[in-house]
Design an enzyme around this catalytic site. Structure first.
Site, PDB file in Angstrom:
ATOM      1  N   ASP A   9     -21.117 -10.678  22.627  1.00 54.23           N
ATOM      2  CA  ASP A   9     -22.181 -10.012  22.225  1.00 54.23           C
ATOM      3  C   ASP A   9     -20.967  -9.593  20.833  1.00 54.23           C
ATOM      4  O   ASP A   9     -21.837  -8.229  20.741  1.00 54.23           O
ATOM      5  CB  ASP A   9     -22.576  -8.938  22.960  1.00 54.23           C
ATOM      6  N   LYS A 107     -29.420 -14.533  26.123  1.00 49.69           N
ATOM      7  CA  LYS A 107     -29.569 -13.692  26.981  1.00 49.69           C
ATOM      8  C   LYS A 107     -30.545 -12.095  26.543  1.00 49.69           C
ATOM      9  O   LYS A 107     -31.016 -11.948  25.733  1.00 49.69           O
ATOM     10  CB  LYS A 107     -28.181 -12.929  27.889  1.00 49.69           C
ATOM     11  N   CYS A 152     -22.262  -5.137  28.818  1.00 50.65           N
ATOM     12  CA  CYS A 152     -21.943  -6.357  29.261  1.00 50.65           C
ATOM     13  C   CYS A 152     -21.188  -7.060  29.400  1.00 50.65           C
ATOM     14  O   CYS A 152     -21.104  -7.966  30.209  1.00 50.65           O
ATOM     15  CB  CYS A 152     -22.578  -6.909  27.756  1.00 50.65           C
TER      16      CYS A 152
END
Length: 198
Positions: A9, A107, A152
């Protein structure tokens, strides 16, 4: 070929100036690019929420960012709107060498379930497909870098360890939100799961 770098990310909304900025989130980009030289397989993950996602505080009347709510799958932090599909905030940081990626996993696309982990949505049962990809590539060891360490990255690392991969998190190439002690708790959980801190 048996080792993969998983870059979590590294997107504009998680970098300074973004909707859910992680302090110094942009400072890890050059180091991540350099580490790519050391791996035969490189996977990037990308938060990719539809507008009005259930994890957004704006989707819950009377709630503010960082409030907690109970979802059918468990407790959920409510976030500022971030990484909305197709937005500039959802794009990878412009300095990240995305050309080196073998695979990009998106996601958080299910509007009803958040997804921190690169492997499973937050219901802990809906897979992203990453495990199967890595297994068919013969990957057995993973190094994780990216944003944010305590969400994450941590969830991805714990899931990877539970799935039987050898997992390391390179702390110098991660940055954390550290929400009410979440960073210390994340490291404790990762190390309990067998994740190495490098």
């Amino acid at each position: 070929m048996s080792e993969a770098l998983i870059v979590i990310d590294v997107q504009n909304d998680f970098c300074p100036g973004g909707a859910l900025a992680v302090p110094e989130g942009d400072q890890i980009v050059p180091g991540i690019n350099a580490r790519m030289q050391d791996f035969g397989t490189i996977v990037l993950t990308q938060d990719w929420h539809p507008s009005g996602h259930s994890s957004f505080a704006s989707s819950h009347a009377g709630k503010a960012p960082y409030d907690m709510v109970d979802m059918p799958y468990g407790p959920q932090v409510l976030w500022p709107d971030h990484c909305v599909q197709g937005s500039d905030g959802a794009a990878f940081h412009k300095g990240l060498d995305t050309d080196r990626a073998d695979l990009i996993i998106r996601k958080g696309m299910n509007p009803a379930i958040d997804s921190y982990s690169a492997f499973f949505e937050n219901d802990q049962t809906t897979p992203t497909g990453l495990e199967g990809y890595l297994r068919t590539r013969g990957v057995t060891a993973l190094t994780l870098v990216g944003l944010a360490t305590d969400f994450c990255v941590s969830f991805s690392a714990q899931d990877a360890a539970r799935l039987g991969f050898e997992v390391s998190v390179q702390d110098s190439l991660c940055r954390a939100i550290d929400l009410d002690g979440s960073l210390a708790a994340a490291w404790q959980a990762m190390q309990s799961a067998g994740v190495a801190k490098i």
